[in-house]
Scaffold this motif. Structure first.
Motif, PDB file in Angstrom:
ATOM      1  N   GLY A 267      20.972  -4.582  -8.558  1.00 53.80           N
ATOM      2  CA  GLY A 267      21.635  -3.640  -7.648  1.00 53.80           C
ATOM      3  C   GLY A 267      20.944  -2.295  -7.566  1.00 53.80           C
ATOM      4  N   GLY A 268      20.335  -1.895  -8.666  1.00 58.23           N
ATOM      5  CA  GLY A 268      19.628  -0.623  -8.655  1.00 58.23           C
ATOM      6  C   GLY A 268      20.419   0.522  -9.250  1.00 58.23           C
ATOM      7  N   ALA A 269      21.748   0.381  -9.366  1.00 51.11           N
ATOM      8  CA  ALA A 269      22.577   1.464  -9.900  1.00 51.11           C
ATOM      9  C   ALA A 269      23.543   0.884 -10.924  1.00 51.11           C
ATOM     10  N   VAL A 270      23.379   1.284 -12.175  1.00 55.58           N
ATOM     11  CA  VAL A 270      24.218   0.759 -13.249  1.00 55.58           C
ATOM     12  C   VAL A 270      24.874   1.918 -13.976  1.00 55.58           C
ATOM     13  N   ALA A 271      26.202   1.990 -13.905  1.00 52.80           N
ATOM     14  CA  ALA A 271      26.950   3.034 -14.611  1.00 52.80           C
ATOM     15  C   ALA A 271      27.669   2.417 -15.792  1.00 52.80           C
ATOM     16  N   SER A 272      27.776   3.173 -16.873  1.00 59.41           N
ATOM     17  CA  SER A 272      28.505   2.635 -18.016  1.00 59.41           C
ATOM     18  C   SER A 272      29.236   3.733 -18.753  1.00 59.41           C
ATOM     19  N   PHE A 273      30.261   3.318 -19.458  1.00 63.11           N
ATOM     20  CA  PHE A 273      30.993   4.232 -20.323  1.00 63.11           C
ATOM     21  C   PHE A 273      31.251   3.523 -21.639  1.00 63.11           C
ATOM     22  N   VAL A 274      30.978   4.235 -22.738  1.00 62.16           N
ATOM     23  CA  VAL A 274      31.279   3.720 -24.072  1.00 62.16           C
ATOM     24  C   VAL A 274      32.270   4.675 -24.735  1.00 62.16           C
ATOM     25  N   GLY A 275      33.374   4.132 -25.204  1.00 63.69           N
ATOM     26  CA  GLY A 275      34.338   4.920 -25.982  1.00 63.69           C
ATOM     27  C   GLY A 275      34.254   4.550 -27.445  1.00 63.69           C
ATOM     28  N   GLN A 276      34.264   5.584 -28.288  1.00 68.27           N
ATOM     29  CA  GLN A 276      34.183   5.363 -29.735  1.00 68.27           C
ATOM     30  C   GLN A 276      35.398   5.990 -30.429  1.00 68.27           C
ATOM     31  N   VAL A 277      35.569   5.663 -31.698  1.00 68.65           N
ATOM     32  CA  VAL A 277      36.574   6.328 -32.521  1.00 68.65           C
ATOM     33  C   VAL A 277      36.061   7.720 -32.858  1.00 68.65           C
TER      34      VAL A 277
ATOM     35  N   LEU B 238      33.706  -0.726 -23.774  1.00 68.68           N
ATOM     36  CA  LEU B 238      32.602  -0.550 -22.839  1.00 68.68           C
ATOM     37  C   LEU B 238      33.081  -0.946 -21.441  1.00 68.68           C
ATOM     38  N   ALA B 239      32.801  -0.087 -20.468  1.00 68.68           N
ATOM     39  CA  ALA B 239      32.958  -0.457 -19.059  1.00 68.68           C
ATOM     40  C   ALA B 239      31.604  -0.262 -18.414  1.00 68.68           C
ATOM     41  N   CYS B 240      31.145  -1.262 -17.695  1.00 70.64           N
ATOM     42  CA  CYS B 240      29.811  -1.185 -17.090  1.00 70.64           C
ATOM     43  C   CYS B 240      29.874  -1.822 -15.702  1.00 70.64           C
ATOM     44  N   THR B 241      29.294  -1.127 -14.728  1.00 67.75           N
ATOM     45  CA  THR B 241      29.344  -1.595 -13.339  1.00 67.75           C
ATOM     46  C   THR B 241      27.962  -1.512 -12.720  1.00 67.75           C
ATOM     47  N   CYS B 242      27.700  -2.410 -11.799  1.00 65.56           N
ATOM     48  CA  CYS B 242      26.406  -2.449 -11.119  1.00 65.56           C
ATOM     49  C   CYS B 242      26.626  -2.524  -9.614  1.00 65.56           C
ATOM     50  N   SER B 243      25.920  -1.682  -8.886  1.00 62.87           N
ATOM     51  CA  SER B 243      26.070  -1.614  -7.427  1.00 62.87           C
ATOM     52  C   SER B 243      24.724  -1.253  -6.803  1.00 62.87           C
ATOM     53  N   ASP B 244      24.662  -1.314  -5.465  1.00 65.06           N
ATOM     54  CA  ASP B 244      23.505  -0.758  -4.770  1.00 65.06           C
ATOM     55  C   ASP B 244      23.576   0.764  -4.723  1.00 65.06           C
ATOM     56  N   HIS B 245      24.744   1.330  -4.941  1.00 63.66           N
ATOM     57  CA  HIS B 245      24.959   2.757  -4.707  1.00 63.66           C
ATOM     58  C   HIS B 245      25.472   3.450  -5.970  1.00 63.66           C
ATOM     59  N   ARG B 246      24.858   4.590  -6.307  1.00 60.20           N
ATOM     60  CA  ARG B 246      25.233   5.219  -7.565  1.00 60.20           C
ATOM     61  C   ARG B 246      26.674   5.690  -7.561  1.00 60.20           C
ATOM     62  N   GLN B 247      27.150   6.263  -6.446  1.00 64.43           N
ATOM     63  CA  GLN B 247      28.541   6.738  -6.452  1.00 64.43           C
ATOM     64  C   GLN B 247      29.522   5.583  -6.645  1.00 64.43           C
ATOM     65  N   ALA B 248      29.257   4.456  -6.009  1.00 66.57           N
ATOM     66  CA  ALA B 248      30.133   3.288  -6.165  1.00 66.57           C
ATOM     67  C   ALA B 248      30.171   2.847  -7.625  1.00 66.57           C
TER      68      ALA B 248
ATOM     69  N   ARG C 209      15.334  -0.939  -6.443  1.00 64.42           N
ATOM     70  CA  ARG C 209      16.106  -2.011  -5.829  1.00 64.42           C
ATOM     71  C   ARG C 209      15.230  -2.808  -4.874  1.00 64.42           C
ATOM     72  N   GLY C 210      15.320  -4.118  -4.991  1.00 68.04           N
ATOM     73  CA  GLY C 210      14.431  -5.003  -4.217  1.00 68.04           C
ATOM     74  C   GLY C 210      14.903  -5.229  -2.803  1.00 68.04           C
ATOM     75  N   ASP C 211      14.848  -4.164  -1.998  1.00 66.42           N
ATOM     76  CA  ASP C 211      15.270  -4.290  -0.600  1.00 66.42           C
ATOM     77  C   ASP C 211      14.160  -4.909   0.229  1.00 66.42           C
ATOM     78  N   GLY C 212      14.487  -5.954   0.924  1.00 61.30           N
ATOM     79  CA  GLY C 212      13.563  -6.535   1.896  1.00 61.30           C
ATOM     80  C   GLY C 212      12.180  -6.792   1.323  1.00 61.30           C
ATOM     81  N   GLN C 213      11.195  -6.129   1.888  1.00 62.44           N
ATOM     82  CA  GLN C 213       9.806  -6.432   1.560  1.00 62.44           C
ATOM     83  C   GLN C 213       9.212  -5.496   0.516  1.00 62.44           C
ATOM     84  N   LEU C 214      10.067  -4.774  -0.218  1.00 62.21           N
ATOM     85  CA  LEU C 214       9.559  -3.798  -1.178  1.00 62.21           C
ATOM     86  C   LEU C 214       8.871  -4.473  -2.363  1.00 62.21           C
ATOM     87  N   ASP C 215       7.703  -3.950  -2.728  1.00 62.70           N
ATOM     88  CA  ASP C 215       6.995  -4.449  -3.908  1.00 62.70           C
ATOM     89  C   ASP C 215       7.137  -3.476  -5.070  1.00 62.70           C
TER      90      ASP C 215
END
Lengths: 147, 87, 147, 87
Positions: free
Chosen positions: A25-35, A90-100, C36-42
């Motif tokens: 996706g290109g955008a991976v956000a994560s959160f780790v909670g600890q004691v 741990l919560a981790c999400t992957c999207s094409d868009h960083r805000q998402a 991110r691997g959009d279309g024809q990107l190398d």
């Protein structure tokens, strides 16, 4: 791709992030909670409702997946006795868009605090125990997301 | 006709009741979660003590959060616990 | 604790998260951006302004540190040629509070898109090259944070 | 009195100018970034082409973002580049 784990043992946040990164996706956000080592705390005891836990976590992940364009969601929550400094969640999400990715990760954490059946008991260094009470700020945070 | 339901308890509800689950035979008059809680409070003072402040309790029927007004229907498991504090 | 790295080589997001986790704040948020691997990107070619880059990243980290109660901030940005799927950037924050950690991480990413001296060139599989243009959505996102 | 300043270029500004840096001797009339850009455009048509749309250019004086109105003062390095696209 939704992955839900409820674990006694520790988890490898980097490996989970790498798994979602591999979805491309290109955008991976994560959160780790600890004691957090506040004052006299020695450990937390994390109790849960086994028959409901995974289902509740999956519903949270599905809600996030519906609300944002995600390629993947991973939620890991530990149970049992966790010493100061140990990882809880741990919560981790992957999207094409960083805000998402970031918003969905934030949403998941707010939901975890209010609708996942876990209860924390604090165990102090002197052996005294007390159940953590719900916090108004967590309720407000969860309500801030529109349904 | 009577109705049988399993109740599970967590956190301080479990500790104060001294049990983590039990099976309750409800009289026919018990239709909602609130009715069941009131029934328990009527039969034993321990429930009166632990369930004294209903605002501090949460309920799940067959693993879904519900309110006191929820109908028991043919649910098999009621969970009673304090607000959750995970995450 | 502010850590800034500008690298040709890849980085280990999990190790960086673990480093911030060790500060004991209890809440660690992170974001990883990849090609991110959009279309024809190398690949992407990441150019930067070496004399300015670290200073600009440090200013972003310090702004975040002033605006939220953070224990630590790590920003890593790679330069050079990065193939599809490779990691480009990491922002990681540690706080006592999950909202602070997540918001600061989001802020850092929005700043990186608008005030850090990096330029991306896309290299397509057919060998053609083009410089990425700035996006209005990035400008708007950066402006959404009050100074 | 003349003034000497290093200029560095990045991204397509560098490619279109065919150079990544140069040292410019400014006449005394050049006081701001905008003056320097206008001076360059006056001396060589390549600058006219590359700097034709000033809205597509950004500037940094001694590694701080500035606008066209910024005074050169005794700055040692001016950078001229398109809007950044990192992150």
């Amino acid at each position: 791709m939704i992955k839900i784990l409820v674990l006694d043992d520790d988890f490898d946040a980097g490996a989970e992030i790498a798994n979602l990164s591999a979805l491309g996706g290109g955008a991976v956000a994560s959160f780790v909670g600890q004691v957090r080592g506040d004052g006299q705390l020695d450990a937390l005891e994390l109790e849960h409702y086994p028959a409901m836990t995974e289902k509740a976590l999956r519903e949270i992940a599905e809600k996030a997946d519906k609300q944002w364009p995600l390629h993947g969601v991973t939620i890991i929550h530990r149970v049992g006795r966790l010493k100061v400094g140990e990882q809880i969640v741990l919560a981790c999400t992957c999207s094409d868009h960083r805000q998402a990715a970031i918003e969905a990760c934030s949403f998941i954490m707010d939901q975890l605090k209010t609708v996942a059946p876990f209860w924390k008991k604090e165990i102090k260094q002197d052996g005294s125990e007390s159940w953590v009470e719900e916090r108004q700020s967590d309720i407000d945070a969860a309500k801030s997301w529109k349904d | 006709m009577t109705y049988q339901i399993d109740i599970v308890y967590f956190s301080w509800v479990k500790e104060r009741l001294g049990r983590d689950q039990e099976t309750i035979i409800c009289p026919a008059s018990v239709e909602t979660v609130g009715d069941l809680v009131a029934h328990l409070k009527a039969v034993d003072s321990i429930y009166q003590q632990v369930f004294s402040d209903l605002k501090k309790l949460r309920f799940a029927l067959d693993q879904d959060f519900v309110g006191l007004e929820a109908s028991l229907g043919d649910s098999r498991e009621l969970a009673i616990f304090p607000p959750v504090t995970g995450g």
